[in-house]
Design a protein around this motif. Structure first.
Motif, PDB file in Angstrom:
ATOM      1  N   PRO A 141     -37.181  50.400 -24.170  1.00 46.85           N
ATOM      2  CA  PRO A 141     -36.712  51.083 -23.724  1.00 46.85           C
ATOM      3  C   PRO A 141     -37.327  52.298 -24.835  1.00 46.85           C
ATOM      4  N   SER A 142     -36.983  51.939 -25.902  1.00 48.66           N
ATOM      5  CA  SER A 142     -37.380  52.109 -27.618  1.00 48.66           C
ATOM      6  C   SER A 142     -38.488  53.211 -27.903  1.00 48.66           C
ATOM      7  N   ASP A 143     -39.644  52.039 -27.485  1.00 49.81           N
ATOM      8  CA  ASP A 143     -41.114  52.578 -26.706  1.00 49.81           C
ATOM      9  C   ASP A 143     -40.836  53.987 -25.932  1.00 49.81           C
ATOM     10  N   TYR A 144     -40.470  53.869 -24.414  1.00 45.41           N
ATOM     11  CA  TYR A 144     -40.713  54.816 -23.256  1.00 45.41           C
ATOM     12  C   TYR A 144     -39.942  56.067 -23.630  1.00 45.41           C
ATOM     13  N   MET A 145     -38.510  56.039 -24.615  1.00 39.16           N
ATOM     14  CA  MET A 145     -37.695  56.672 -25.160  1.00 39.16           C
ATOM     15  C   MET A 145     -38.847  57.833 -26.130  1.00 39.16           C
ATOM     16  N   VAL A 146     -39.314  56.789 -27.117  1.00 34.13           N
ATOM     17  CA  VAL A 146     -40.040  57.756 -28.507  1.00 34.13           C
ATOM     18  C   VAL A 146     -41.099  58.845 -27.987  1.00 34.13           C
ATOM     19  N   GLY A 147     -41.484  58.104 -26.829  1.00 32.91           N
ATOM     20  CA  GLY A 147     -43.002  58.070 -26.574  1.00 32.91           C
ATOM     21  C   GLY A 147     -42.614  59.752 -25.586  1.00 32.91           C
ATOM     22  N   LEU A 148     -41.102  59.335 -25.132  1.00 33.35           N
ATOM     23  CA  LEU A 148     -41.190  60.779 -24.279  1.00 33.35           C
ATOM     24  C   LEU A 148     -40.676  62.594 -24.586  1.00 33.35           C
ATOM     25  N   THR A 149     -39.673  61.080 -26.228  1.00 40.64           N
ATOM     26  CA  THR A 149     -38.975  63.229 -26.758  1.00 40.64           C
ATOM     27  C   THR A 149     -40.648  63.330 -27.915  1.00 40.64           C
ATOM     28  N   LEU A 199     -24.708  70.203 -41.021  1.00 45.48           N
ATOM     29  CA  LEU A 199     -25.883  69.340 -41.607  1.00 45.48           C
ATOM     30  C   LEU A 199     -25.077  67.699 -41.305  1.00 45.48           C
ATOM     31  N   TYR A 200     -24.445  67.290 -41.573  1.00 45.94           N
ATOM     32  CA  TYR A 200     -23.535  65.968 -41.769  1.00 45.94           C
ATOM     33  C   TYR A 200     -23.281  66.209 -39.262  1.00 45.94           C
ATOM     34  N   ILE A 201     -23.076  67.107 -39.687  1.00 44.28           N
ATOM     35  CA  ILE A 201     -22.405  67.212 -37.838  1.00 44.28           C
ATOM     36  C   ILE A 201     -23.802  66.482 -37.121  1.00 44.28           C
ATOM     37  N   ILE A 202     -24.658  67.367 -37.247  1.00 39.65           N
ATOM     38  CA  ILE A 202     -26.424  67.047 -36.457  1.00 39.65           C
ATOM     39  C   ILE A 202     -27.144  65.804 -36.735  1.00 39.65           C
ATOM     40  N   ILE A 203     -26.921  65.390 -37.945  1.00 44.30           N
ATOM     41  CA  ILE A 203     -27.206  63.853 -38.079  1.00 44.30           C
ATOM     42  C   ILE A 203     -26.303  62.721 -37.454  1.00 44.30           C
ATOM     43  N   GLY A 204     -25.171  62.929 -37.704  1.00 41.79           N
ATOM     44  CA  GLY A 204     -24.498  62.587 -37.174  1.00 41.79           C
ATOM     45  C   GLY A 204     -24.908  62.349 -35.582  1.00 41.79           C
ATOM     46  N   GLU A 205     -24.393  63.223 -34.802  1.00 42.04           N
ATOM     47  CA  GLU A 205     -25.006  63.777 -33.377  1.00 42.04           C
ATOM     48  C   GLU A 205     -26.336  62.587 -32.605  1.00 42.04           C
ATOM     49  N   THR A 206     -27.266  63.094 -33.624  1.00 41.82           N
ATOM     50  CA  THR A 206     -28.816  62.504 -33.646  1.00 41.82           C
ATOM     51  C   THR A 206     -28.361  60.428 -33.395  1.00 41.82           C
ATOM     52  N   ALA A 207     -27.319  59.959 -34.544  1.00 44.32           N
ATOM     53  CA  ALA A 207     -27.170  58.906 -34.212  1.00 44.32           C
ATOM     54  C   ALA A 207     -26.511  58.977 -33.038  1.00 44.32           C
ATOM     55  N   ILE A 208     -25.561  59.100 -33.203  1.00 42.13           N
ATOM     56  CA  ILE A 208     -24.659  58.803 -32.115  1.00 42.13           C
ATOM     57  C   ILE A 208     -25.613  58.842 -30.314  1.00 42.13           C
ATOM     58  N   TYR A 209     -25.887  60.033 -30.149  1.00 38.68           N
ATOM     59  CA  TYR A 209     -26.837  60.394 -29.007  1.00 38.68           C
ATOM     60  C   TYR A 209     -27.860  59.017 -28.868  1.00 38.68           C
ATOM     61  N   PHE A 210     -28.460  59.083 -30.259  1.00 39.87           N
ATOM     62  CA  PHE A 210     -29.937  58.336 -29.368  1.00 39.87           C
ATOM     63  C   PHE A 210     -29.474  57.174 -28.777  1.00 39.87           C
ATOM     64  N   ALA A 211     -28.008  56.314 -30.017  1.00 44.74           N
ATOM     65  CA  ALA A 211     -28.119  55.080 -29.617  1.00 44.74           C
ATOM     66  C   ALA A 211     -27.228  54.858 -28.179  1.00 44.74           C
ATOM     67  N   VAL A 212     -26.225  55.663 -27.691  1.00 45.45           N
ATOM     68  CA  VAL A 212     -25.355  56.252 -26.457  1.00 45.45           C
ATOM     69  C   VAL A 212     -26.957  55.735 -25.740  1.00 45.45           C
ATOM     70  N   ALA A 213     -28.013  57.345 -25.502  1.00 45.40           N
ATOM     71  CA  ALA A 213     -29.134  56.828 -24.839  1.00 45.40           C
ATOM     72  C   ALA A 213     -29.793  55.229 -24.932  1.00 45.40           C
ATOM     73  N   ARG A 214     -29.890  55.108 -25.620  1.00 51.53           N
ATOM     74  CA  ARG A 214     -30.194  53.583 -25.566  1.00 51.53           C
ATOM     75  C   ARG A 214     -30.176  52.997 -24.977  1.00 51.53           C
ATOM     76  N   LEU A 215     -28.633  52.613 -25.160  1.00 52.45           N
ATOM     77  CA  LEU A 215     -27.228  51.969 -24.315  1.00 52.45           C
ATOM     78  C   LEU A 215     -27.527  51.645 -22.900  1.00 52.45           C
ATOM     79  N   LEU A 216     -27.216  53.724 -22.368  1.00 49.59           N
ATOM     80  CA  LEU A 216     -27.352  53.759 -21.189  1.00 49.59           C
ATOM     81  C   LEU A 216     -28.399  53.940 -20.134  1.00 49.59           C
ATOM     82  N   THR A 217     -29.583  53.586 -21.573  1.00 55.25           N
ATOM     83  CA  THR A 217     -30.751  54.799 -20.241  1.00 55.25           C
ATOM     84  C   THR A 217     -30.369  52.807 -19.384  1.00 55.25           C
ATOM     85  N   ARG A 218     -31.270  53.560 -17.956  1.00 53.82           N
ATOM     86  CA  ARG A 218     -31.148  52.100 -16.794  1.00 53.82           C
ATOM     87  C   ARG A 218     -32.299  52.013 -17.835  1.00 53.82           C
ATOM     88  N   TRP A 219     -32.428  50.537 -18.449  1.00 49.65           N
ATOM     89  CA  TRP A 219     -34.061  49.351 -18.164  1.00 49.65           C
ATOM     90  C   TRP A 219     -34.493  48.275 -16.479  1.00 49.65           C
TER      91      TRP A 219
END
Lengths: 279, 242
Positions: free
Chosen positions: B93-101, B219-239
């Protein structure tokens, strides 16, 4: 080889898609046939590690679908039902991308993709955007991915659904070139007869019949199918159609009476179970 | 997390660049919304806020392309069945998500070039601010693409795909202070809007370009958001589906 034991799948809405399937599939090309909703796609998706079963298990070449997922994915290719290439990409790009995804180097993927597309008669179209290809050509691009990847097992989920007869023949010819074991789901009996060594009939999530084409047809030896337009002495009634299986030597009498006589096909294996077949 | 970077880069190149090359109308469509807003801001503020709108144009463009891609990702999964093809392979899922991103980042390049030209004429760049801007855009594309993956994974029918993608794109890029000074809205509203990574990106960019005071917590907010959203997406992506 694929073995399943008491494989069940119940979807969240309560639909029982697979109701305890236990089968062994040792043959090179096996067709799983059945109507829409019979459980064919669910079976293919579970065994090819795309979908989790509700209970039961399956093994692909001895590997457990629940524990050895990564290993199974290395040795097989699964072409989903109604898959369609990304319109802006060319067949060459799609196949190459697929092969790189399977761990091939870009250069090797380039060479293999080109050679395989040529082999399947797609040379002329390999650098055209895929949205310009016909339905048959699009399906051939996916068969090409399977051929180029050269896996041990290939799952093809209804590879010719919705295609015209010429396109269907083109895809069949491509499928025949696959080297590994092939599990094909289809609702076309003709396709199963043409491509497979063995046929498994699914209906309502269960296995109705399982055997070689020859074995399944052997019960009809010396018989023909009569679609009765007159009289009520039938063996099977499907919808408004009344069917009788008679000795081929008596066929002429039925024709004279105005009935339709047809040769036995795999359709009849379905019909004797009272299951309508799709034309 | 071991990435098949060759696959991700090839997917990004094919899906991003080939779409620009073979479907230029998509590029024009993605540019139309930020350019229209730029025009409106210019007219309504009589040119006074145009530098905000140019700075916000970078954010609006990248975020709207990535957020609209929720429709795209769902379309690839539900209609073309491309995701299923890759589920049953070595691709993770990470390969696919990174590629599309990355493909969405490539897809945004023509618009970014246009805004660079506008920014040059309005003298909003310094060499250092350009570097900061590039870094913020990378964080923004990762966070907004992750939101796209989270949303696309929950879409069950193709008929809902484009509607949801459109709504998401507007809510998360037009409402935040992307095209106007972040000081124009009450702090409570600003904090609420931080749920969209476009807000923190816009606040930072306005500070970096000297248009408003630099608000470093963004700055801290966007770094935190990026980490959280990526982790949640990685978990919830229907693979492998249940």
């Amino acid at each position: 080889m694929i073995e399943t034991s008491d494989l069940k799948k119940v979807y969240k809405n309560g639909t029982v898609a697979l109701d305890g399937i236990s089968i062994n599939i040792p043959d090179r090309v096996t067709a799983i046939i059945g109507r829409n909703g019979a459980g064919k796609t669910t079976f293919a998706r579970i065994v090819s590690t795309q979908l989790m079963p509700t209970s039961g298990n399956a093994r692909v070449n001895g590997l457990d679908i629940l524990k050895d997922t990564k290993k199974i994915r290395n040795i097989m290719v699964s072409i989903p039902q109604e898959a369609s290439p990304i319109g802006v990409l060319t067949p060459m790009e799609q196949v190459k991308l697929f092969l790189v995804g399977r761990g091939m180097s870009v250069n090797e993927a380039n060479t293999v993709s080109s050679a395989t597309l040529d082999e399947l008669g797609l040379r002329e179209f390999k650098n055209s955007p895929s949205d310009m290809l016909s339905g048959g050509m699009k399906r051939k691009v996916f068969v090409c991915m399977a051929l180029a990847a050269n896996p041990d097992v290939v799952f093809l989920d209804e590879p010719t659904t919705g295609l015209d007869p010429i396109s269907r023949f083109e895809v069949w010819s491509a499928v025949k070139q696959l080297k590994g074991d092939v599990i094909l789901t289809t609702h076309y009996m003709e396709e199963a007869e043409n491509l497979s060594d063995r046929v498994i009939l699914f209906e309502k999530g269960k296995v109705l019949e399982d055997g070689t084409v020859k074995t399944l047809l052997s019960r009809f030896k010396g018989k023909v199918r009569v679609e009765l337009h007159h009289g009520d002495n039938y063996d099977v009634k499907v919808g408004s159609m009344k069917i009788k299986y008679v000795d081929s030597r008596d066929a002429e009498d039925y024709v004279i009476e105005g009935n339709t006589v047809k040769a036995i096909t795999l359709d009849d294996v379905f019909l004797i179970h009272g299951v309508e077949v799709e034309s | 997390m071991k990435l098949n970077l060759k696959f991700s880069l090839l997917l990004a190149w094919y899906y991003g660049f080939r779409t620009i090359k073979r479907g230029p109308s998509y590029v024009i469509a993605s540019l139309s919304s930020p350019l229209t807003l730029l025009f409106l801001v210019y007219i309504i503020s009589r040119g006074e806020l145009v530098r905000f709108a140019i700075a916000g144009g970078f954010i609006g463009l990248v975020a709207s392309v990535a957020l609209s891609s929720s429709g795209d990702a769902a379309f690839l999964r539900l209609q073309l069945r491309i995701q299923d093809l890759y589920v049953a392979s070595r691709v993770t899922p990470s390969d696919y998500m990174v590629g599309l991103t990355l493909s969405y980042l490539i897809f945004s390049i023509p618009g970014i070039v246009l805004y660079v030209i506008l920014g040059y004429f309005y003298h909003i760049f310094t060499p250092l601010s350009s570097i900061y801007l590039a870094m913020i855009l990378v964080l923004l594309v990762i966070s907004t693409s992750s939101i796209s993956f989270i949303i696309s994974g929950s879409i069950s029918h193709v008929r809902n795909v484009w509607g949801i993608a459109g709504i998401l794109s507007i809510i998360m890029t037009v409402l935040p202070p992307t095209f106007y000074p972040y000081t124009y809205i009450p702090k409570v509203a600003l904090y609420a809007l931080f749920i969209s990574p476009a807000t923190s990106a816009a606040v930072l960019v306005q500070g970096i370009f000297g248009l408003e005071a630099l608000y470093l917590p963004a700055l801290y907010i966007i770094i935190g958001e990026t980490a959280i959203y990526f982790a949640v997406a990685r978990l919830l992506t229907r693979w492998r589906e249940n």
